[in-house]
Design a protein around this motif. Structure first.
Motif, PDB file in Angstrom:
ATOM      1  N   VAL A 112       0.842  -1.202   0.000  1.00 40.98           N
ATOM      2  CA  VAL A 112       0.000   0.000   0.000  1.00 40.98           C
ATOM      3  C   VAL A 112       0.877   1.252   0.000  1.00 40.98           C
ATOM      4  CG1 VAL A 112      -1.679   1.320   1.367  1.00 40.98           C
ATOM      5  CG2 VAL A 112      -1.981  -1.143   1.044  1.00 40.98           C
ATOM      6  N   TYR A 113       1.968   1.222   0.745  1.00 41.87           N
ATOM      7  CA  TYR A 113       2.905   2.352   0.786  1.00 41.87           C
ATOM      8  C   TYR A 113       3.444   2.654  -0.613  1.00 41.87           C
ATOM      9  CZ  TYR A 113       7.278   4.860   1.735  1.00 41.87           C
ATOM     10  OH  TYR A 113       8.300   5.765   1.731  1.00 41.87           O
ATOM     11  N   ALA A 114       3.867   1.629  -1.315  1.00 44.49           N
ATOM     12  CA  ALA A 114       4.414   1.836  -2.659  1.00 44.49           C
ATOM     13  C   ALA A 114       3.355   2.376  -3.619  1.00 44.49           C
ATOM     14  CB  ALA A 114       4.986   0.523  -3.190  1.00 44.49           C
ATOM     15  N   GLN A 115       2.117   1.959  -3.445  1.00 46.92           N
ATOM     16  CA  GLN A 115       1.047   2.416  -4.326  1.00 46.92           C
ATOM     17  C   GLN A 115       0.606   3.845  -4.010  1.00 46.92           C
ATOM     18  OE1 GLN A 115       0.052   0.643  -7.016  1.00 46.92           O
ATOM     19  NE2 GLN A 115       1.697  -0.725  -6.390  1.00 46.92           N
ATOM     20  N   THR A 116       0.637   4.220  -2.730  1.00 49.52           N
ATOM     21  CA  THR A 116       0.163   5.562  -2.356  1.00 49.52           C
ATOM     22  C   THR A 116       1.257   6.619  -2.408  1.00 49.52           C
ATOM     23  OG1 THR A 116       0.556   5.143   0.000  1.00 49.52           O
ATOM     24  CG2 THR A 116      -1.661   4.651  -0.858  1.00 49.52           C
ATOM     25  N   LEU A 117       2.501   6.219  -2.473  1.00 51.53           N
ATOM     26  CA  LEU A 117       3.608   7.168  -2.484  1.00 51.53           C
ATOM     27  C   LEU A 117       3.466   8.228  -3.570  1.00 51.53           C
ATOM     28  CD1 LEU A 117       6.279   7.768  -1.010  1.00 51.53           C
ATOM     29  CD2 LEU A 117       7.408   6.291  -2.656  1.00 51.53           C
ATOM     30  N   PRO A 118       3.185   7.870  -4.829  1.00 54.61           N
ATOM     31  CA  PRO A 118       3.045   8.927  -5.840  1.00 54.61           C
ATOM     32  C   PRO A 118       1.762   9.745  -5.695  1.00 54.61           C
ATOM     33  CG  PRO A 118       3.026   6.743  -6.875  1.00 54.61           C
ATOM     34  CD  PRO A 118       3.169   6.540  -5.421  1.00 54.61           C
ATOM     35  N   LEU A 119       0.769   9.210  -5.001  1.00 54.76           N
ATOM     36  CA  LEU A 119      -0.514   9.903  -4.887  1.00 54.76           C
ATOM     37  C   LEU A 119      -0.532  10.933  -3.761  1.00 54.76           C
ATOM     38  CD1 LEU A 119      -2.861   6.818  -5.332  1.00 54.76           C
ATOM     39  CD2 LEU A 119      -2.172   8.481  -7.065  1.00 54.76           C
ATOM     40  N   VAL A 120      -0.051  10.551  -2.582  1.00 53.46           N
ATOM     41  CA  VAL A 120      -0.127  11.443  -1.427  1.00 53.46           C
ATOM     42  C   VAL A 120       1.224  12.018  -1.038  1.00 53.46           C
ATOM     43  CG1 VAL A 120      -2.194  10.324  -0.522  1.00 53.46           C
ATOM     44  CG2 VAL A 120       0.043   9.582   0.271  1.00 53.46           C
ATOM     45  N   GLY A 121       2.286  11.584  -1.681  1.00 57.36           N
ATOM     46  CA  GLY A 121       3.606  12.126  -1.418  1.00 57.36           C
ATOM     47  C   GLY A 121       4.373  11.338  -0.375  1.00 57.36           C
ATOM     48  N   PHE A 122       5.661  11.676  -0.296  1.00 55.90           N
ATOM     49  CA  PHE A 122       6.570  10.942   0.573  1.00 55.90           C
ATOM     50  C   PHE A 122       6.249  11.126   2.047  1.00 55.90           C
ATOM     51  CE2 PHE A 122      10.385  10.674   3.156  1.00 55.90           C
ATOM     52  CZ  PHE A 122      10.868   9.423   2.804  1.00 55.90           C
ATOM     53  N   VAL A 123       6.016  12.349   2.465  1.00 57.23           N
ATOM     54  CA  VAL A 123       5.887  12.634   3.894  1.00 57.23           C
ATOM     55  C   VAL A 123       4.694  11.906   4.505  1.00 57.23           C
ATOM     56  CG1 VAL A 123       5.530  14.450   5.607  1.00 57.23           C
ATOM     57  CG2 VAL A 123       7.105  14.830   3.716  1.00 57.23           C
ATOM     58  N   LEU A 124       3.524  12.036   3.909  1.00 62.26           N
ATOM     59  CA  LEU A 124       2.330  11.409   4.485  1.00 62.26           C
ATOM     60  C   LEU A 124       2.392   9.882   4.413  1.00 62.26           C
ATOM     61  CD1 LEU A 124      -0.424  11.659   5.801  1.00 62.26           C
ATOM     62  CD2 LEU A 124      -1.423  11.876   3.511  1.00 62.26           C
ATOM     63  N   SER A 125       2.749   9.336   3.261  1.00 63.37           N
ATOM     64  CA  SER A 125       2.772   7.878   3.132  1.00 63.37           C
ATOM     65  C   SER A 125       3.849   7.264   4.031  1.00 63.37           C
ATOM     66  CB  SER A 125       2.963   7.461   1.675  1.00 63.37           C
ATOM     67  OG  SER A 125       4.133   8.013   1.157  1.00 63.37           O
ATOM     68  N   THR A 126       5.003   7.916   4.139  1.00 64.44           N
ATOM     69  CA  THR A 126       6.067   7.398   5.001  1.00 64.44           C
ATOM     70  C   THR A 126       5.687   7.531   6.470  1.00 64.44           C
ATOM     71  OG1 THR A 126       7.714   7.946   3.330  1.00 64.44           O
ATOM     72  CG2 THR A 126       8.521   7.568   5.557  1.00 64.44           C
ATOM     73  N   ALA A 127       5.007   8.611   6.834  1.00 66.08           N
ATOM     74  CA  ALA A 127       4.569   8.779   8.225  1.00 66.08           C
ATOM     75  C   ALA A 127       3.601   7.664   8.623  1.00 66.08           C
ATOM     76  CB  ALA A 127       3.913  10.139   8.407  1.00 66.08           C
ATOM     77  N   LEU A 128       2.671   7.332   7.741  1.00 68.40           N
ATOM     78  CA  LEU A 128       1.704   6.275   8.061  1.00 68.40           C
ATOM     79  C   LEU A 128       2.371   4.904   8.131  1.00 68.40           C
ATOM     80  CD1 LEU A 128      -1.299   7.488   5.885  1.00 68.40           C
ATOM     81  CD2 LEU A 128      -1.041   7.641   8.372  1.00 68.40           C
ATOM     82  N   ALA A 129       3.240   4.607   7.173  1.00 71.55           N
ATOM     83  CA  ALA A 129       3.925   3.310   7.180  1.00 71.55           C
ATOM     84  C   ALA A 129       4.854   3.200   8.391  1.00 71.55           C
ATOM     85  CB  ALA A 129       4.703   3.122   5.884  1.00 71.55           C
ATOM     86  N   SER A 130       5.570   4.264   8.707  1.00 70.45           N
ATOM     87  CA  SER A 130       6.475   4.253   9.862  1.00 70.45           C
ATOM     88  C   SER A 130       5.693   4.114  11.170  1.00 70.45           C
ATOM     89  CB  SER A 130       7.307   5.530   9.905  1.00 70.45           C
ATOM     90  OG  SER A 130       8.118   5.628   8.773  1.00 70.45           O
TER      91      SER A 130
END
Length: 143
Positions: A81-99
């Motif tokens: 899900v992180y890899a799929q959402t990275l281009p959509l919501v950006g690095f900061v938000l997707s990485t914050a949720l995955a982390s």
């Protein structure tokens, strides 16, 4: 025997990764190592690890129970899900949720997970974007 099966699967995955790395198109303007260096190193380490598991298996391997396997599958799902959402919501938000998910799975409280996810995400963003000058996926908010 299960170590040898897992080792063989690891070798197959490393060979597929090695092959897929060969498909990466290189630009005539790039750094000296190019975009293929890191995936090739990872594939090499995976292959060596697989060989070690085949030729030197654990005498009494301990495999996790069903609950731990479900947690591992959920973690893999979070990374997909992180890899799929990275281009959509950006690095900061997707990485914050995955982390935050990973901090929670490692035993953090909900508060620690949320704070840890934000700190990790913003810290990596600042390091890569501003210190190293690398471009990361920008979301709808520009970061």
């Amino acid at each position: 025997m299960s170590d040898r099966i897992f080792g063989a699967a690891t070798i197959v995955l490393s060979l597929l990764m090695w092959w897929a790395t060969g498909l990466i198109e290189e630009s005539f303007i790039q750094d000296p190592l190019g975009p293929k260096a890191f995936p090739l190193v990872i594939a090499g380490v995976m292959g060596i690890s697989g060989l070690v598991m085949i030729f030197k298996p654990d005498a009494e391997p301990h495999w996790p129970g069903a609950v731990k396997l479900a947690e591992l599958v959920a973690t893999v799902g979070v990374f997909i899900v992180y890899a799929q959402t990275l281009p959509l919501v950006g690095f900061v938000l997707s990485t914050a949720l995955a982390s935050a998910f990973l901090v929670w799975r490692l035993g953090g409280t909900t508060r620690q997970s949320l704070i840890g996810g934000v700190v990790i995400s913003v810290g990596i963003y600042a390091l890569f974007q501003h210190v190293l000058g690398l471009n990361l996926a920008k979301g709808p908010w520009g970061f």
